[in-house]
Write an enzyme that holds these catalytic residues in place. Structure first.
Site, short mmCIF file in Angstrom:
data_model
loop_
_atom_site.label_atom_id
_atom_site.label_comp_id
_atom_site.label_asym_id
_atom_site.label_seq_id
_atom_site.Cartn_x
_atom_site.Cartn_y
_atom_site.Cartn_z
N LYS A 129 43.92 -43.55 18.71
CA LYS A 129 43.16 -42.34 18.99
C LYS A 129 42.68 -41.69 17.70
O LYS A 129 41.53 -41.26 17.58
CB LYS A 129 44.02 -41.37 19.78
CG LYS A 129 44.69 -41.96 21.03
CD LYS A 129 43.95 -41.68 22.26
CE LYS A 129 44.67 -42.05 23.54
NZ LYS A 129 45.40 -43.31 23.59
N LYS A 164 44.90 -35.69 26.17
CA LYS A 164 45.65 -36.94 26.28
C LYS A 164 46.65 -37.06 25.14
O LYS A 164 46.46 -36.49 24.05
CB LYS A 164 44.69 -38.14 26.27
CG LYS A 164 43.71 -38.20 25.10
CD LYS A 164 42.69 -39.31 25.32
CE LYS A 164 41.61 -39.30 24.24
NZ LYS A 164 40.60 -40.35 24.48
N ARG A 214 33.99 -51.16 26.49
CA ARG A 214 34.76 -51.83 25.46
C ARG A 214 33.83 -52.76 24.69
O ARG A 214 33.17 -53.63 25.27
CB ARG A 214 35.91 -52.61 26.09
CG ARG A 214 36.65 -53.59 25.18
CD ARG A 214 37.34 -52.92 24.00
NE ARG A 214 38.22 -51.85 24.35
CZ ARG A 214 39.48 -52.01 24.76
NH1 ARG A 214 39.99 -53.22 24.89
NH2 ARG A 214 40.23 -50.96 25.03
N ARG A 229 33.55 -50.15 31.87
CA ARG A 229 34.61 -49.97 32.86
C ARG A 229 34.30 -48.71 33.66
O ARG A 229 34.39 -47.59 33.15
CB ARG A 229 35.96 -49.90 32.16
CG ARG A 229 36.29 -51.22 31.45
CD ARG A 229 37.35 -51.09 30.40
NE ARG A 229 36.92 -50.25 29.29
CZ ARG A 229 37.70 -49.92 28.27
NH1 ARG A 229 38.93 -50.35 28.21
NH2 ARG A 229 37.23 -49.16 27.30
N ARG A 237 38.77 -41.61 34.67
CA ARG A 237 39.17 -42.66 33.74
C ARG A 237 38.56 -43.99 34.15
O ARG A 237 38.67 -44.40 35.30
CB ARG A 237 40.71 -42.80 33.72
CG ARG A 237 41.44 -41.53 33.34
CD ARG A 237 42.93 -41.67 33.56
NE ARG A 237 43.24 -41.90 34.96
CZ ARG A 237 44.45 -42.23 35.42
NH1 ARG A 237 45.45 -42.38 34.56
NH2 ARG A 237 44.66 -42.44 36.69
N ASP A 277 36.12 -48.28 22.07
CA ASP A 277 35.84 -47.68 23.37
C ASP A 277 34.73 -46.67 23.20
O ASP A 277 34.85 -45.74 22.38
CB ASP A 277 37.08 -47.01 23.94
CG ASP A 277 38.13 -48.01 24.38
OD1 ASP A 277 37.80 -49.21 24.47
OD2 ASP A 277 39.28 -47.59 24.65
N GLU A 285 37.93 -44.25 21.12
CA GLU A 285 39.12 -44.87 20.54
C GLU A 285 38.74 -46.14 19.82
O GLU A 285 37.70 -46.75 20.12
CB GLU A 285 40.16 -45.22 21.63
CG GLU A 285 40.75 -44.04 22.36
CD GLU A 285 41.83 -44.45 23.36
OE1 GLU A 285 42.36 -45.58 23.23
OE2 GLU A 285 42.11 -43.66 24.27
N ASN A 287 40.76 -49.59 19.24
CA ASN A 287 41.97 -50.30 19.63
C ASN A 287 42.26 -51.44 18.66
O ASN A 287 41.42 -52.33 18.47
CB ASN A 287 41.80 -50.86 21.04
CG ASN A 287 41.72 -49.76 22.08
OD1 ASN A 287 42.72 -49.32 22.61
ND2 ASN A 287 40.50 -49.29 22.35
#
Length: 318
Positions: A129, A164, A214, A229, A237, A277, A285, A287
């Site tokens: 994050k 979050k 993604r 997504r 979400r 993301d 984000e 990852n």
């Protein structure tokens, strides 16, 4: 088959519990086997340090393209990890003491010449994050704080916000607070554990209705297709683990611009496999622990992303 038969260790959560139809680590296993490489399975608890050398309770692994029988494991063999050429660190977050202990132990293997993907130093430095916040030009308005008054002020300024934790995955612990601020105090208390832990607040991005995309990078270079997504009805979400639906799409000019912003630091930190993301125009984000979505993109686009990663790994080795 490659000229060199590599020994690949895979540190992961229990293989029996993966979701066969979409597991990215399984795609990596297949790609390695297709090159004639040997696979060795480890769970984080199988790692141990003895007299300054890291060992593992290794089991030979065979992976199959069969939804009813996707693996077989050999007998446990305690061996030094230095006998391996490569270790894929595929343990899922949260990045807690359990995760960090495994990363520290894998650092001993790196010092003996084993290629760990992704490198342990980057795994320790790059909170998924917070890492994105090194690129404020790429991010929506964001606050990280454990103080209720600061979080309340941020929500009052921006209205719709997302709150979050900093160490979650798969959409766990993500809350959408609307302009009326309903339940804001309770959410802050729960996520910060009454002011003990830092959390993230971001301006809500309504573009989430078009998907949380993604984007996968190998050696800093993007796969040309991302996976949008799409949230299920009534959800904010897009995470597949939260019921989202994945639809592959070509990267946009804005996506490629975002990639160019982060690429220099991705390469500087030697990160081989990364997932951005993106919601709308913004990175939410970065990852680095165990990026996913390979299988969905491959299925929809006919790509071989895990194969590309294996080729990149081979180029890294002497």
């Amino acid at each position: 088959m490659s000229e060199r038969a590599l020994k690949i260790g895979i540190v992961m959560d229990p293989i029996a519990d993966i979701t066969y139809k979409k597991d990215t680590t399984l795609a990596m296993m297949w790609a390695a086997q297709d090159r004639g490489w040997s696979l060795y399975y480890l769970e984080p608890e199988d790692l141990y340090l003895n007299q300054g050398r890291v060992h593992g309770r290794l089991r030979e692994l065979q992976a199959f393209r069969d939804p009813h029988h996707w693996y077989e494991l050999g007998e446990v063999e305690p061996r030094p990890l230095a006998e391996l050429d490569v270790i894929l660190m595929r343990q899922d977050p949260p990045v807690d003491a359990h995760f960090l202990g495994a990363v520290h132990l894998l650092g001993f293997a790196e010092r003996e010449g084993v290629l760990v993907v992704n490198p342990t130093r980057a795994l320790l430095e790059c909170n998924e994050k917070l890492f994105a916040q090194q690129f404020p030009q790429c991010c929506a308005p964001t606050l990280v704080s454990c103080r209720a008054e600061e979080l309340r002020a941020f929500q009052a300024e921006h209205g719709d916000v997302i709150l979050k934790p900093l160490d979650g995955m798969g959409g766990s612990g993500v809350f959408h607070v609307q302009p009326d601020g309903r339940n804001l105090g309770t959410i802050i208390e729960m996520l910060t554990e009454h002011g003990r832990y830092q959390i993230m607040a971001q301006r809500y991005l309504p573009e989430i209705k078009d998907g949380d995309t993604r984007i996968l990078l190998i050696e800093g270079e993007p796969v040309p297709f991302g996976l949008a997504r799409l949230p299920m009805a009534g959800e904010t979400r897009g995470n597949l683990a939260a019921g989202g639906r994945g639809v592959s799409r070509e990267l946009t000019e804005r996506d490629l611009w975002l990639v160019e912003q982060v690429k220099p630091i991705i390469k500087e930190k030697d990160l081989m496999f990364v997932g951005l993301d993106v919601i709308g125009d913004y990175i939410t984000e970065i990852n680095v622990t165990s990026p996913t979505c390979v299988r969905e993109i491959d299925d929809q686009r006919g790509t071989d992303i895990a194969g590309q990663l294996m080729d990149a790994i081979l180029r890294r080795l002497p």
